[in-house]
Motif scaffolding. Sequence first.
Motif, PDB file in Angstrom:
ATOM      1  N   GLY A  27       0.775  -1.218   0.000  1.00 50.01           N
ATOM      2  CA  GLY A  27       0.000   0.000   0.000  1.00 50.01           C
ATOM      3  C   GLY A  27       0.814   1.279   0.000  1.00 50.01           C
ATOM      4  O   GLY A  27       0.234   2.358  -0.153  1.00 50.01           O
ATOM      5  N   HIS A  29       2.927   2.451  -2.219  1.00 45.74           N
ATOM      6  CA  HIS A  29       2.841   3.097  -3.529  1.00 45.74           C
ATOM      7  C   HIS A  29       1.456   3.692  -3.766  1.00 45.74           C
ATOM      8  O   HIS A  29       1.321   4.828  -4.225  1.00 45.74           O
ATOM      9  CB  HIS A  29       3.190   2.096  -4.634  1.00 45.74           C
ATOM     10  CG  HIS A  29       3.319   2.747  -5.965  1.00 45.74           C
ATOM     11  ND1 HIS A  29       2.264   2.849  -6.833  1.00 45.74           N
ATOM     12  CD2 HIS A  29       4.362   3.375  -6.547  1.00 45.74           C
ATOM     13  CE1 HIS A  29       2.659   3.493  -7.909  1.00 45.74           C
ATOM     14  NE2 HIS A  29       3.924   3.828  -7.761  1.00 45.74           N
ATOM     15  N   GLU A  30       0.413   2.951  -3.415  1.00 47.69           N
ATOM     16  CA  GLU A  30      -0.947   3.429  -3.637  1.00 47.69           C
ATOM     17  C   GLU A  30      -1.274   4.641  -2.761  1.00 47.69           C
ATOM     18  O   GLU A  30      -1.913   5.585  -3.194  1.00 47.69           O
ATOM     19  CB  GLU A  30      -1.971   2.319  -3.374  1.00 47.69           C
ATOM     20  CG  GLU A  30      -1.971   1.219  -4.416  1.00 47.69           C
ATOM     21  CD  GLU A  30      -0.793   0.261  -4.276  1.00 47.69           C
ATOM     22  OE1 GLU A  30      -0.205   0.166  -3.174  1.00 47.69           O
ATOM     23  OE2 GLU A  30      -0.436  -0.380  -5.277  1.00 47.69           O
ATOM     24  N   ARG A  31      -0.825   4.623  -1.514  1.00 45.76           N
ATOM     25  CA  ARG A  31      -1.138   5.725  -0.591  1.00 45.76           C
ATOM     26  C   ARG A  31      -0.446   7.021  -0.967  1.00 45.76           C
ATOM     27  O   ARG A  31      -1.041   8.089  -0.903  1.00 45.76           O
ATOM     28  CB  ARG A  31      -0.746   5.355   0.834  1.00 45.76           C
ATOM     29  CG  ARG A  31      -1.803   4.529   1.537  1.00 45.76           C
ATOM     30  CD  ARG A  31      -1.334   4.184   2.897  1.00 45.76           C
ATOM     31  NE  ARG A  31      -0.485   2.997   2.711  1.00 45.76           N
ATOM     32  CZ  ARG A  31      -0.022   2.241   3.676  1.00 45.76           C
ATOM     33  NH1 ARG A  31      -0.273   2.546   4.907  1.00 45.76           N
ATOM     34  NH2 ARG A  31       0.697   1.188   3.420  1.00 45.76           N
ATOM     35  N   TYR A  32       0.828   6.931  -1.325  1.00 43.99           N
ATOM     36  CA  TYR A  32       1.601   8.149  -1.545  1.00 43.99           C
ATOM     37  C   TYR A  32       1.717   8.531  -3.008  1.00 43.99           C
ATOM     38  O   TYR A  32       1.970   9.694  -3.323  1.00 43.99           O
ATOM     39  CB  TYR A  32       2.983   8.012  -0.904  1.00 43.99           C
ATOM     40  CG  TYR A  32       2.856   7.778   0.568  1.00 43.99           C
ATOM     41  CD1 TYR A  32       2.552   8.821   1.420  1.00 43.99           C
ATOM     42  CD2 TYR A  32       2.971   6.504   1.102  1.00 43.99           C
ATOM     43  CE1 TYR A  32       2.387   8.613   2.774  1.00 43.99           C
ATOM     44  CE2 TYR A  32       2.806   6.284   2.458  1.00 43.99           C
ATOM     45  CZ  TYR A  32       2.519   7.338   3.283  1.00 43.99           C
ATOM     46  OH  TYR A  32       2.336   7.126   4.617  1.00 43.99           O
ATOM     47  N   GLY A  33       1.548   7.597  -3.921  1.00 45.39           N
ATOM     48  CA  GLY A  33       1.638   7.886  -5.343  1.00 45.39           C
ATOM     49  C   GLY A  33       0.482   8.719  -5.870  1.00 45.39           C
ATOM     50  O   GLY A  33       0.551   9.255  -6.964  1.00 45.39           O
ATOM     51  N   ARG A  34      -0.587   8.829  -5.099  1.00 42.73           N
ATOM     52  CA  ARG A  34      -1.749   9.638  -5.505  1.00 42.73           C
ATOM     53  C   ARG A  34      -1.492  11.134  -5.381  1.00 42.73           C
ATOM     54  O   ARG A  34      -2.147  11.934  -6.027  1.00 42.73           O
ATOM     55  CB  ARG A  34      -2.960   9.273  -4.658  1.00 42.73           C
ATOM     56  CG  ARG A  34      -3.465   7.897  -4.935  1.00 42.73           C
ATOM     57  CD  ARG A  34      -4.677   7.606  -4.095  1.00 42.73           C
ATOM     58  NE  ARG A  34      -5.005   6.186  -4.202  1.00 42.73           N
ATOM     59  CZ  ARG A  34      -5.826   5.566  -3.411  1.00 42.73           C
ATOM     60  NH1 ARG A  34      -6.416   6.228  -2.431  1.00 42.73           N
ATOM     61  NH2 ARG A  34      -6.077   4.295  -3.568  1.00 42.73           N
ATOM     62  N   CYS A  41       8.724   4.732  -5.207  1.00 42.14           N
ATOM     63  CA  CYS A  41       9.001   3.403  -5.749  1.00 42.14           C
ATOM     64  C   CYS A  41       9.821   2.597  -4.740  1.00 42.14           C
ATOM     65  O   CYS A  41      10.491   3.151  -3.866  1.00 42.14           O
ATOM     66  CB  CYS A  41       9.749   3.487  -7.075  1.00 42.14           C
ATOM     67  SG  CYS A  41      11.451   4.030  -6.928  1.00 42.14           S
TER      68      CYS A  41
END
Length: 93
Positions: A27, A29-34, A41
């Motif tokens: 999670g 990547h999903e939490r902070y990549g937004r 990465c």
Amino acid sequence: MQIVVLTLTFSLPGCRSLKEKRQRIGGIHERYGRNPAVAVCESGDRERLDASEWTFVVVGNSSQELDSLCSEIEDRIQRTVEARVTDVVRERL
């Protein structure tokens, strides 16, 4: 515009499989990549079961904004990831 590269190194004691590692670290990547000001990465220790390294590239208009966002990332990870943070490196570019 200013840039900080934030690198976090994790220890995952007792981790026995890549599947378990992904569940414990999952999670990030999903939490902070937004966030459009953050690129993230898994940058190291990809095949090790007991460790992981993640790099965040954070962009902002001021040092204060960058420091706040980096601190927020560090604090949230400490609370939500089932791993021990063993090293934090902030590099201003």
